[in-house]
Write a protein that holds these residues in place. Sequence first.
Motif, short mmCIF file in Angstrom:
data_model
loop_
_atom_site.label_atom_id
_atom_site.label_comp_id
_atom_site.label_asym_id
_atom_site.label_seq_id
_atom_site.Cartn_x
_atom_site.Cartn_y
_atom_site.Cartn_z
N PRO A 68 -11.26 -7.87 12.73
CA PRO A 68 -12.31 -8.70 12.13
C PRO A 68 -12.52 -10.00 12.90
O PRO A 68 -11.58 -10.55 13.48
N MET A 69 -13.76 -10.47 12.92
CA MET A 69 -14.07 -11.79 13.48
C MET A 69 -13.96 -12.81 12.34
O MET A 69 -13.61 -12.45 11.21
N VAL A 70 -14.26 -14.07 12.61
CA VAL A 70 -14.23 -15.08 11.56
C VAL A 70 -15.40 -14.84 10.59
O VAL A 70 -16.42 -14.27 10.96
N VAL A 107 -15.41 -18.92 0.60
CA VAL A 107 -14.80 -17.96 -0.35
C VAL A 107 -13.85 -16.99 0.35
O VAL A 107 -13.04 -16.34 -0.29
N TYR A 108 -13.95 -16.93 1.68
CA TYR A 108 -13.17 -15.94 2.41
C TYR A 108 -11.80 -16.52 2.77
O TYR A 108 -11.52 -16.87 3.91
N THR A 109 -10.95 -16.61 1.76
CA THR A 109 -9.61 -17.17 1.93
C THR A 109 -8.70 -16.15 2.63
O THR A 109 -9.05 -14.97 2.77
N ASP A 110 -7.52 -16.61 3.04
CA ASP A 110 -6.53 -15.69 3.66
C ASP A 110 -6.18 -14.56 2.70
O ASP A 110 -5.98 -13.42 3.12
N GLU A 111 -6.14 -14.91 1.42
CA GLU A 111 -5.79 -13.90 0.40
C GLU A 111 -6.87 -12.81 0.32
O GLU A 111 -6.58 -11.62 0.31
N VAL A 112 -8.14 -13.25 0.30
CA VAL A 112 -9.26 -12.29 0.27
C VAL A 112 -9.24 -11.45 1.55
O VAL A 112 -9.44 -10.23 1.51
N ALA A 113 -8.99 -12.10 2.69
CA ALA A 113 -8.96 -11.39 3.97
C ALA A 113 -7.92 -10.26 3.97
O ALA A 113 -8.17 -9.17 4.51
N LYS A 114 -6.77 -10.52 3.34
CA LYS A 114 -5.71 -9.48 3.27
C LYS A 114 -6.17 -8.28 2.44
O LYS A 114 -5.91 -7.13 2.79
N ARG A 169 -6.81 -4.38 3.75
CA ARG A 169 -6.14 -3.22 3.12
C ARG A 169 -7.12 -2.24 2.48
O ARG A 169 -7.03 -1.04 2.70
N ASP A 170 -8.08 -2.79 1.71
CA ASP A 170 -8.93 -1.91 0.88
C ASP A 170 -10.25 -1.51 1.56
O ASP A 170 -10.90 -0.56 1.11
N ILE A 171 -10.64 -2.23 2.61
CA ILE A 171 -11.95 -1.97 3.22
C ILE A 171 -11.86 -1.66 4.72
O ILE A 171 -12.30 -0.60 5.16
N LEU A 172 -11.25 -2.55 5.49
CA LEU A 172 -11.24 -2.34 6.95
C LEU A 172 -10.45 -1.09 7.35
O LEU A 172 -10.96 -0.24 8.10
N GLN A 173 -9.22 -0.97 6.84
CA GLN A 173 -8.41 0.18 7.25
C GLN A 173 -8.97 1.52 6.73
O GLN A 173 -9.04 2.48 7.49
N PRO A 174 -9.40 1.60 5.45
CA PRO A 174 -10.03 2.85 5.00
C PRO A 174 -11.33 3.18 5.77
O PRO A 174 -11.62 4.35 6.01
N THR A 175 -12.09 2.14 6.17
CA THR A 175 -13.31 2.38 6.96
C THR A 175 -12.93 2.96 8.32
O THR A 175 -13.53 3.95 8.77
N LEU A 176 -11.94 2.37 8.97
CA LEU A 176 -11.48 2.89 10.26
C LEU A 176 -10.96 4.32 10.10
O LEU A 176 -11.26 5.20 10.92
N GLY A 177 -10.21 4.55 9.01
CA GLY A 177 -9.71 5.90 8.72
C GLY A 177 -10.84 6.90 8.59
O GLY A 177 -10.76 8.02 9.13
N GLY A 178 -11.92 6.51 7.91
CA GLY A 178 -13.09 7.37 7.74
C GLY A 178 -13.78 7.65 9.06
O GLY A 178 -14.18 8.79 9.35
N ILE A 179 -13.91 6.61 9.89
CA ILE A 179 -14.52 6.77 11.23
C ILE A 179 -13.73 7.80 12.04
O ILE A 179 -14.31 8.67 12.70
N GLN A 180 -12.40 7.71 11.96
CA GLN A 180 -11.54 8.64 12.72
C GLN A 180 -11.61 10.06 12.13
O GLN A 180 -11.74 11.04 12.87
N GLU A 181 -11.57 10.13 10.80
CA GLU A 181 -11.60 11.42 10.11
C GLU A 181 -12.90 12.18 10.40
O GLU A 181 -12.91 13.41 10.54
#
Length: 420
Positions: free
Chosen positions: A209-211, A239-246, A250-262
């Motif tokens: 992710p970028m800033v 609103v995009y705190t470190d906590e939100v970024a985590k 977990r819930d969006i970036l990695q599953p999206t990448l997983g879908g792209i690969q799948e």
Amino acid sequence: MKILKVLVVGNGGREHTIVWKLSQSPLVKEIYCAPGNPGIAELAKCVEISVENIEELADFSREMSIDVTIVGPEVPLVLGIADKFKEQGLKVIGPSQGAAQLEGSKSFSKDFMKKYHIPTAMYHEVHSYDEAIEALKEYSFPVVIKADGLAAGKGVLICGNQQEAEKALEDILITKVFGSAGNKVVIEEFLEGIETSVLCFVDGKTIVPMVSSQDHKRIYDGDQGPNTGGMGTYSPNYVYTDEVAKVVERDILQPTLGGIQEENMDYKGILFIGLMITKEGPKVLEYNVRFGDPETQVVLPRLETDLMEIFLAMLEEKLSDIKIVWNNKAVVCVVLASGGYPGDYEKGKAISGLGEVAENTIVFHAGTAIKENKLVTNGGRVLGVTSWAQDIETAKKQAYISVDHIDFEGKTYRKDIAVR
């Protein structure tokens, strides 16, 4: 290392920003831009080829021995420019035609989110007016109605009551105000919260992710009036705190990448994720398969790492090998639009005052042209006045000082960009 010849495809503020950033790279020798604009022409050689003319763009790249092509807008990606270039052994930053469906079809992207358990709004895909009216019964107002295909950022309508919803559905499905982009419609629950945009570098194996930034989509202050391609942005988004970024990781970036690969998507490019930070957590509003406009104008000024170095790593699927560094500046971009935008507007209005902008400010050209040796308006969104400082308040002040200096007949802009 080899010094590169680069082609950037596009002619807007996003492409001006990409060219500006690439011009700072010691790895880049020559930049071409097709078709470009007068602002880009100060940094690159502009070539009169339409973004949709994929054959001619490929021919040009081959003839000029272009090392890497970076695709700015969504239309050529959805038309399959990346596939065409790769077939001819040309290197390109941008996803394949199949992967570009994540932006090219709202129903495709919603089905993708559902399949890979990516948090998003409840939705229905409908093909006719009667089917849409029936589906509408399951929603409360406001409700979101989206033309399925590409509509230049204007195909999303937020309807406050039944009457507005019926009018929107009639416009899209029957009157065809968005042409074939409205052959299907997605009806979606309205999410309450604060929007944030997260652009990501993707090489098929890794997503980085970028800033964060926030776009202001509606034409009038206070988020009133119809949607536009974007009237201004700022970064970082508070609103995009470190906590939100985590949570997003977990819930969006990695599953999206997983879908792209799948799905075996060939994805070496930029993925833009539009998020709503709701009380229940972050949810995906939309995917775009390229740099956002005007998000790019506030994100790339914060990039310290050589952008060309990142692109080269992406092409080799070595994104995980490089450390991408960002500065702590706050950046604000105010878009100056033509009177009448996002509806009908006139072109050819003389632009003055560009030489009088404040310090730490750059004006990215979007819809401009040269007529009779004069700079004139040539689009709905004309300029992106972009300032950076140590905090948002100062950056905002600088941007609006510069906005006051720039003039053209019908100049339209929001006065509340980056106001919390």
